[in-house]
Scaffold this motif. Structure first.
Motif, PDB file in Angstrom:
ATOM      1  N   LEU A 149       4.829  16.580   7.934  1.00 15.54           N
ATOM      2  CA  LEU A 149       5.177  15.208   8.329  1.00 15.54           C
ATOM      3  C   LEU A 149       4.122  14.553   9.219  1.00 15.54           C
ATOM      4  N   PRO A 150       3.675  15.196  10.295  1.00 11.16           N
ATOM      5  CA  PRO A 150       2.675  14.531  11.142  1.00 11.16           C
ATOM      6  C   PRO A 150       1.301  14.413  10.496  1.00 11.16           C
ATOM      7  N   ARG A 151       1.069  15.133   9.407  1.00  5.98           N
ATOM      8  CA  ARG A 151      -0.205  15.050   8.692  1.00  5.98           C
ATOM      9  C   ARG A 151      -0.157  14.031   7.562  1.00  5.98           C
ATOM     10  N   GLY A 152       0.939  13.298   7.476  1.00  2.22           N
ATOM     11  CA  GLY A 152       1.062  12.263   6.453  1.00  2.22           C
ATOM     12  C   GLY A 152       1.366  12.792   5.077  1.00  2.22           C
ATOM     13  N   LYS A 153       1.799  14.044   4.988  1.00  5.75           N
ATOM     14  CA  LYS A 153       2.122  14.641   3.689  1.00  5.75           C
ATOM     15  C   LYS A 153       3.622  14.518   3.442  1.00  5.75           C
ATOM     16  N   THR A 154       4.003  14.463   2.166  1.00  9.31           N
ATOM     17  CA  THR A 154       5.415  14.406   1.825  1.00  9.31           C
ATOM     18  C   THR A 154       6.034  15.788   1.928  1.00  9.31           C
ATOM     19  N   VAL A 155       7.274  15.819   2.349  1.00 14.59           N
ATOM     20  CA  VAL A 155       7.973  17.087   2.505  1.00 14.59           C
ATOM     21  C   VAL A 155       8.351  17.677   1.155  1.00 14.59           C
ATOM     22  N   SER A 156       8.564  16.832   0.169  1.00 13.45           N
ATOM     23  CA  SER A 156       9.058  17.294  -1.128  1.00 13.45           C
ATOM     24  C   SER A 156       7.956  17.674  -2.116  1.00 13.45           C
ATOM     25  N   LYS A 157       6.731  17.174  -1.887  1.00 16.13           N
ATOM     26  CA  LYS A 157       5.650  17.453  -2.830  1.00 16.13           C
ATOM     27  C   LYS A 157       4.438  17.987  -2.088  1.00 16.13           C
ATOM     28  N   PRO A 158       3.897  19.141  -2.488  1.00 15.85           N
ATOM     29  CA  PRO A 158       4.427  19.994  -3.558  1.00 15.85           C
ATOM     30  C   PRO A 158       5.725  20.674  -3.129  1.00 15.85           C
ATOM     31  N   ALA A 159       6.535  21.021  -4.116  1.00 16.45           N
ATOM     32  CA  ALA A 159       7.835  21.618  -3.837  1.00 16.45           C
ATOM     33  C   ALA A 159       7.720  23.055  -3.350  1.00 16.45           C
ATOM     34  N   PHE A 160       6.584  23.677  -3.583  1.00 11.99           N
ATOM     35  CA  PHE A 160       6.397  25.070  -3.175  1.00 11.99           C
ATOM     36  C   PHE A 160       5.600  25.133  -1.873  1.00 11.99           C
TER      37      PHE A 160
END
Length: 259
Positions: free
Chosen positions: A29-40
């Protein structure tokens, strides 16, 4: 007795699994990445996908001796630590409420506090998404609570966020530097929606006291020549104080008004 032990085991296991997910939230989250993708899950060092048998909470860390199977890089001890404290948070929530609607919201509150704490420690920010989700959940929770109304939640949010905003504003005017971030202010709106006006006040004052003590000790041992520039995030102390009030609020309130 056997059934009680089993329920504690279920609560702890559920907490471990959720804790593994919180590690994803804290990292992405703080790195601007989505929590759901990638799902693994993947190794931050080499990028290789982590197999399910290497992603069992706590146990996989022990089996792998804290290292990635692919690149042998060190896995931070924080990962199993977050899983363990989330497991304990689930157990304590169960002890307080049993498996009920109250358990869902109590445990959810603690999960957000854990995520906020570690993100604020690493990045000195509290993501708006977590505060907004927390505030919304507090408002929704009023639909299921008998001792706490929507009005209580709104007043609690306004009290917590308003007081902290006022402190931040006057600090900025007096010293010309930002002493508190707006993430802390928004956090108190979230906290107030769960704990009400008195819980908000307790959280701010207790958090300020604990934070001040920690800051003095940290500045003393930091080795910095300018002790006044030693900075620590405020969010973790607010989260700790809010958690204390969540579990012991009635006792604290009775003790205070007893005087």
């Amino acid at each position: 007795m056997g059934e009680t032990v089993f329920l504690f085991f279920v609560a702890f296991t559920l907490g471990l699994v959720i804790g593994s997910f919180l590690n994803v939230v804290i990292y992405r989250l703080p790195r601007g990445k989505t929590v759901s993708k990638p799902a693994f899950s993947f190794c931050p060092s080499c990028g290789n996908r982590i197999k399910w048998y290497d992603n069992i909470p706590v146990l996989s860390y022990i089996i792998l001796r804290g290292r990635c199977r692919h690149c042998n890089s060190q896995i931070p001890i924080r990962y199993p630590f977050v899983e363990l404290i989330t497991g304990l948070a689930s157990v304590f929530s169960f002890m307080k409420t049993g498996f009920s609607v109250d358990y869902i919201f109590t445990f959810f509150f603690l999960c957000l506090m854990i995520s906020i704490t570690f993100i604020d420690i690493d990045f000195r920010i509290i993501p708006d998404q977590l505060n907004l989700i927390g505030f919304a959940s507090g408002i929704i929770y009023t639909l299921f609570r008998n001792d706490f109304s929507l009005v209580d939640a709104v007043i609690g949010s306004l009290t917590g966020a308003g007081l902290l905003f006022g402190i931040a504003y006057f600090y900025l005017k007096l010293r010309g530097i930002e002493g508190l971030g707006m993430g802390d202010v928004k956090l108190m709106a979230f906290v107030g929606s769960y704990l009400g006006w008195f819980g908000s006040l307790f959280t701010i004052f207790a958090g300020s006291f604990i934070g001040a003590v920690a800051g003095i000790i940290g500045a003393y041992f930091s080795g910095s020549e300018d002790k006044g520039k030693f900075e620590i995030p405020f969010g973790p102390f607010l989260a700790l104080s809010a958690t204390v009030y969540l579990f012991f609020g009635d006792t604290i309130k009775e003790w205070y008004f007893g005087f």
